[in-house]
Structure formats: C-alpha cells, structure tokens
Design a protein around this motif. Structure first.
Motif, PDB file in Angstrom:
ATOM      1  N   ILE A   1       2.159   5.561 -27.680  1.00  0.00           N
ATOM      2  CA  ILE A   1       1.295   5.701 -26.516  1.00  0.00           C
ATOM      3  C   ILE A   1       2.090   5.471 -25.240  1.00  0.00           C
ATOM      4  CG2 ILE A   1      -0.856   5.155 -27.685  1.00  0.00           C
ATOM      5  CD1 ILE A   1      -0.478   2.267 -26.996  1.00  0.00           C
ATOM      6  N   SER A   2       1.579   5.989 -24.135  1.00  0.00           N
ATOM      7  CA  SER A   2       2.307   5.945 -22.861  1.00  0.00           C
ATOM      8  C   SER A   2       1.941   4.733 -22.017  1.00  0.00           C
ATOM      9  CB  SER A   2       2.024   7.222 -22.061  1.00  0.00           C
ATOM     10  OG  SER A   2       0.632   7.342 -21.803  1.00  0.00           O
ATOM     11  N   TYR A   3       1.203   3.790 -22.576  1.00  0.00           N
ATOM     12  CA  TYR A   3       0.791   2.611 -21.820  1.00  0.00           C
ATOM     13  C   TYR A   3       1.003   1.367 -22.685  1.00  0.00           C
ATOM     14  CZ  TYR A   3      -3.345   3.671 -24.644  1.00  0.00           C
ATOM     15  OH  TYR A   3      -4.187   3.974 -25.685  1.00  0.00           O
ATOM     16  N   ASN A   4       1.009   0.213 -22.036  1.00  0.00           N
ATOM     17  CA  ASN A   4       1.174  -1.049 -22.753  1.00  0.00           C
ATOM     18  C   ASN A   4      -0.173  -1.583 -23.218  1.00  0.00           C
ATOM     19  OD1 ASN A   4       3.962  -1.302 -22.599  1.00  0.00           O
ATOM     20  ND2 ASN A   4       3.893  -2.288 -20.595  1.00  0.00           N
ATOM     21  N   THR A   5      -0.195  -2.115 -24.418  1.00  0.00           N
ATOM     22  CA  THR A   5      -1.382  -2.802 -24.913  1.00  0.00           C
ATOM     23  C   THR A   5      -1.355  -4.252 -24.431  1.00  0.00           C
ATOM     24  OG1 THR A   5      -0.348  -3.575 -26.958  1.00  0.00           O
ATOM     25  CG2 THR A   5      -1.287  -1.347 -26.970  1.00  0.00           C
ATOM     26  N   ARG A   6      -2.443  -4.963 -24.684  1.00  0.00           N
ATOM     27  CA  ARG A   6      -2.467  -6.389 -24.330  1.00  0.00           C
ATOM     28  C   ARG A   6      -1.364  -7.149 -25.061  1.00  0.00           C
ATOM     29  NH1 ARG A   6      -6.625  -9.570 -22.189  1.00  0.00           N
ATOM     30  NH2 ARG A   6      -8.121  -8.334 -20.993  1.00  0.00           N
ATOM     31  N   LEU A   7      -1.125  -6.807 -26.304  1.00  0.00           N
ATOM     32  CA  LEU A   7      -0.077  -7.481 -27.062  1.00  0.00           C
ATOM     33  C   LEU A   7       1.308  -7.144 -26.517  1.00  0.00           C
ATOM     34  CD1 LEU A   7       0.672  -9.325 -29.345  1.00  0.00           C
ATOM     35  CD2 LEU A   7       0.457  -7.423 -30.942  1.00  0.00           C
TER      36      LEU A   7
END
Length: 415
Positions: free
Chosen positions: A297-303
C-alpha cells in the motif's frame, strides 16, 4: 474439489422438497409483494428477489485482498406460464430451457475464481406453483475480491462484500430486491443463528459485527448503462491481540534496551553504536515480517507509524552517543566529562518519559477508535429504524440442529 462438497441429483431433489414443504404461504405473499409489478410500473421490467446464505469462510487474505468462501444464492421471480405447474412437472419438461425461457442470469461481479456446484437442470425449480414463483438455487465455492482499508491496521474494521449482478439484463429490463428482514443483521451472540450466515463460520482473526444486504443501481460509464445489484456485506473488526503481544510488546522491549545506551560511559562509543545498530536491525526485521502480511500500500498504517517512531528513538540514541563522545574526548574544559554524563542523564529521563506519553496517546486513541461501533455508524438512519432488535437468549440448540435450521442443503445431505 472435495467430492463431499458436490450435490447429487437426489440431494437437490430433497432440497426442493424441503423448500416446498417448509416455505409458508406467508413467505410466498411477502415474495409476491416484491415481485408484483407496482401500479404504474413498467410491465416489461422483471423483478427478482435475491437471498444469500454464507456457509463457510475459509480465509481472509490481506495481501491479495481476497476471501475464500462457500455460499448459496437463491433468486425468485414470477413466470405466469408456470402458475399451477408442479415442480415435478417442471422437472420432467425437457423443453423448458428452449424458446420462451427467461432467467435472471445473476452472477458474482467481484468473483476471482468461483465454482458452481449445482448443474443447470437441477438449479431451477418451481417454489410456489400457486403464484408461478420460480427459484434458482446455486452453491458457489471459491475466491472473491474484497477492498481493504488498512490505515488503522491492526485496529481496523473491514467489509467483506459479495456483489450480485445480472450479466444478461440492464436495470430497465430487470431489478433485483432483497428481503427487508435481511437488510440489517446485528451479531446475535455466540451459538446463535444469523438469518443469512451459518453460525459455524469462524474467523479467528476477526470479530463479526453485522451483515447488511443492499439493493442498488450501478452505472457503467463505458457502456452508459445502469445495472441492478445486490450487495451482501459482512462487517468485521480485526482481533488486534496477536499484534499487541507479538509486535507492540517486542518493539516496546527494544526501546527499553535502547535506553541502556545512556548508562554507558560517554567514551564507550563502540559499545553504544553496537547496541543501537543491533536494535535498529531488529526493528527493521519486524517491519519486513509485517510487510509480508500486508499488500503493498502507498500509505502507512498505525502499526507502521509506531515502528517508525521506534526507528527515530534508536537514531536519536545513536546521534546522542556520538555527541557525548566528542564532548568527553575533545572538549578542553575540565568538566567536559560531567557535561557529557549530564547529557546522558537528561536523555535517559527524556526518552522514556516522552515514549511513555506517546504510547499513552497512541493506545488511548487506538482503543477509542476500536471501541466505536463502526458497523452501526455505517448504517443510514432509516436502516437503523427498520433494523430488527438484537436477539435475546433462547433455549440452546445443538450446533448440528442450528446448522440444519439455516442450511437446507446440509439438511438434505444429512437425510
């Protein structure tokens, strides 16, 4: 494919008999209310009722954004030429699929690879002869695609959709409808039946929040046409405990070890750098392991953000070690050593305190987000108003009895 999943001709016959004997006139009337052309409606526009029953969900694949499952589809419509015709006579008619035959052609539009287990000759039958209501029953096993929104991973909620659409008829030719009693379904609790899903469905990584069944019109710009759709959606919430114990706890322990750098003497640069680099590589290894469980994915997750902050604290400790080493070794003032140690003590106080505050904010916000009933919030006011109440405790039935209550094919197979 496992032979036990296939349906024999006799089992399909018993399935039809079960429906014919078990369906009440009240249900037939509820179908008729939907299937009748309303006053002023288009008599050339067919109306069909779609019902879904999920038998099993084998896996949810985050990386491929797909779900492997086993479910049933049932479609009803009126064909006036079969009013008064029994199902036995319908099945004996070898010419029924020739000229003049009409069928809805409902398929799964988000299918990746699905297998139909019921042959065409056995899939169609007369359910209510008095009203000329025909039925198409099909069992699907395979893989469907499902969109994944992972910004809040692993505190995320997802929606697993099965999208039904006719590949034969446009919206002006055919409209699909749901049964209103299936529109919104809250989780009935453990060992209780769902109207459209077997209670044998288990998802260890997820909590089942509810089910919605929507009828809608979908516009395809490349054709400039509208198509009627039914969308079955299982709303789930991830069980984050695995990541709490296996990832968050380990990253937190890495940070505690990182603070040991500030206890070492300022001139022990080799030891300090060795600890910082080792811990940094450990954090990177965690990130690689997590990356294998998620799509690119092109975005950061909370983790991702949590591990990124861990990187920052390790780099801060490394830079601080270089600074105090230079002060202690090359500063000309007599108290240079004391200055370097005071900087160490300041960072030893600041880093744990700031990291604790960050963790407090991080997990409180994550918990508040996780506690939100996002399934209920996703419902429109009219859906909430018409939703059936949550089920109360009732006498327990055995798992097998409950399965047969909701799953007529299982009942037929057991006979």
């Amino acid at each position: 494919m496992d032979d036990s999943l296939s349906l024999s001709e006799s089992q399909n016959k018993r399935l039809r008999d079960f429906h014919l004997s078990g369906e009440s006139e009240e249900l037939a009337e509820s179908l008729m209310k939907i299937l009748r052309i309303p006053e002023g409606g288009n008599p050339q526009q067919k109306r069909v009722v779609v019902q879904v029953f999920v038998n099993r969900i084998f896996s949810v694949n985050d990386v491929e954004a797909s779900v492997n499952l086993d479910f049933y589809l049932k479609v009803n419509w009126i064909d006036e030429k079969y009013i008064g015709v029994s199902d036995d006579d319908f099945q004996d008619d070898e010419q029924k699929f020739e000229e003049g035959w009409w069928e809805p052609g409902v398929e799964v539009s988000n299918a990746i690879e699905l297998e139909k287990l019921i042959e065409k000759d056995e899939a169609f039958w007369v359910e209510h002869p008095a009203h000329g209501i025909l039925a198409y029953t099909q069992r699907f096993i395979g893989t469907i695609s499902t969109p994944m929104e992972l910004q809040h991973f692993p505190f995320d909620s997802q929606k697993i959709p099965i999208v039904f659409e006719s590949f034969h008829w446009k919206a002006e030719d055919m409209l699909m409808f749901r049964l209103e009693k299936h529109a919104v379904q809250f989780n009935p609790g453990p060992n209780k039946e769902w109207p459209t899903m077997s209670m044998a469905v288990t998802l260890p990584e997820w909590y089942k929040m509810g089910i919605t069944l929507d009828d809608r019109i979908n516009y395809y710009s490349f054709e400039d046409r509208n198509y009627s759709q039914i969308v079955f959606a299982l709303h789930v919430k991830r069980n984050f405990k695995f990541f709490l114990y296996k990832v968050y706890a380990m990253v937190f322990l890495i940070q505690i070890m990182n603070w040991s750098i500030f206890v070492l003497d300022p001139d022990q640069l080799d030891a300090r750098i060795g600890i910082a680099v080792t811990l940094f590589l450990a954090a990177v290894a965690f990130n690689f392991v997590l990356a294998s469980t998620l799509p690119r994915i092109s975005y950061n997750t909370r983790l991702d953000w949590y591990i990124l902050i861990a990187y920052v604290y390790i780099v801060v400790a490394l830079v601080e070690s270089c600074i105090v080493f230079l002060i202690a070794k090359y500063h000309t003032e007599s108290d240079a050593w004391d200055i370097a140690k005071n900087i160490d003590w300041a960072f030893l106080a600041f880093c744990p305190f700031s990291f604790f505050l960050y963790n407090l904010k991080y997990f409180i916000s994550a918990w508040l987000l996780y506690r939100k009933d996002r399934f209920k919030r996703s419902l429109a006011p009219e859906q909430l108003a018409n939703a059936p109440p949550r089920q109360t405790n009732r006498p327990q039935q055995s798992s097998q009895a409950m399965e047969m209550t909701r799953n007529p094919i299982s009942k037929a197979a057991a006979q």
